[in-house]
Design an enzyme around this catalytic site. Structure first.
Site, short mmCIF file in Angstrom:
data_model
loop_
_atom_site.label_atom_id
_atom_site.label_comp_id
_atom_site.label_asym_id
_atom_site.label_seq_id
_atom_site.Cartn_x
_atom_site.Cartn_y
_atom_site.Cartn_z
N ASP A 24 54.00 -64.57 -8.73
CA ASP A 24 54.56 -65.34 -9.85
C ASP A 24 55.71 -64.58 -10.51
OD1 ASP A 24 54.74 -67.48 -11.58
OD2 ASP A 24 53.27 -66.68 -12.98
N HIS A 41 63.95 -66.30 -5.71
CA HIS A 41 63.09 -66.56 -4.56
C HIS A 41 63.44 -65.63 -3.40
CE1 HIS A 41 61.24 -69.82 -6.61
NE2 HIS A 41 62.30 -70.61 -6.58
N LEU A 135 46.60 -56.93 11.16
CA LEU A 135 46.45 -57.56 9.84
C LEU A 135 46.64 -59.05 10.02
CD1 LEU A 135 47.73 -56.53 6.38
CD2 LEU A 135 48.54 -58.70 7.30
#
Length: 248
Positions: A24, A41, A135
């Site tokens: 956020d 962004h 991962l």
């Protein structure tokens, strides 16, 4: 798992298997700098790379990032277009790199809301990395926790309606297997940046016993030091899952 001589778990040595992050603050980061939201962004995407590197270095096995919520569709069309274009760019330029790093990519959410060509790119990324095991990176796209629970309930209801399942057979394990995160362990820790203190419809079922860590930084500023802070905070917690505190 390493233990102290007394037989109790040495929390300092514990690394969470699954870290989930609400990324956020991209827009506010850009606003503070007089930049367009798209710049925020883009900077946030670079923070994703740093976060991934930190997760790999620390031995985390699952990393879930809240990249695009179901509520994000209500933003201005221009911003939605920017976000999806940025996603497409990184799919085309970063997936091969992640594949070389032995990272598996999974996408969770209502992907049907994206256009066909983007869904095809998402499917190719999942297919290419399917067998990787260092991962697992889960990207939550068009994701909402309530929507996840509803679609799971619908799938179970259909099975009951078709006679493949009896209502009394439904338990928490079976329900979890119908969520978009099926096959993935629940997050050990959920992190939110930007100083906000809420889950915002993220992994509501899965986060029932997750430790919560809130960081007072905007996501584009996130780095490996912040990841270390999250792990240190997690190591200090005593996870009881409803049991009594351990004796001191």
């Amino acid at each position: 798992m390493p233990t102290k001589s007394s037989g109790t778990v040495d929390r300092k040595s514990v690394v969470p298997a699954h870290v989930a992050i609400i990324m956020d603050g991209n827009g506010r980061w850009a606003l503070e700098r007089g930049l367009p939201r798209l710049a925020g962004h883009k900077a946030g995407a670079e923070a994703v790379s740093r976060c991934l590197r930190a997760a790999i270095n620390r031995g985390v096995k699952y990393l879930t990032l809240y990249a695009f919520s179901s509520e994000n569709w209500s933003r201005e069309p221009a911003e939605v277009a920017d976000l999806t274009s940025l996603l497409r760019y990184y799919l085309r330029h970063k997936v091969a790199e992640l594949h070389r790093e032995d990272v598996r990519i999974r996408f969770i959410g209502d992907l049907a809301r994206f256009d066909v060509s983007l869904r095809e790119e998402l499917a190719r990324a999942e297919s290419l990395t399917r067998d990787n095991g260092r991962l697992t990176l889960l990207l939550a796209l068009s994701y909402g926790g309530r929507g996840d629970i509803v679609q799971a309930a619908r799938r179970l209801a259909q099975s009951v309606q078709q006679g493949d399942l009896k209502p009394e057979q439904i338990d928490e394990t079976l329900f979890a297997d119908k969520l978009w995160t099926a096959g993935v362990p629940d997050p050990d820790v959920v992190v939110r940046t930007s100083g906000e203190f809420r889950l915002s419809n993220f992994l509501l079922w899965q986060s029932a016993y997750a430790e919560l860590v809130f960081l007072d930084i905007f996501w584009p500023d996130f780095n490996e030091g912040h990841f270390a802070t999250v792990l240190e905070a997690y190591a200090r917690r005593e996870r009881r899952f409803g049991a009594r505190p351990s004796a001191s």
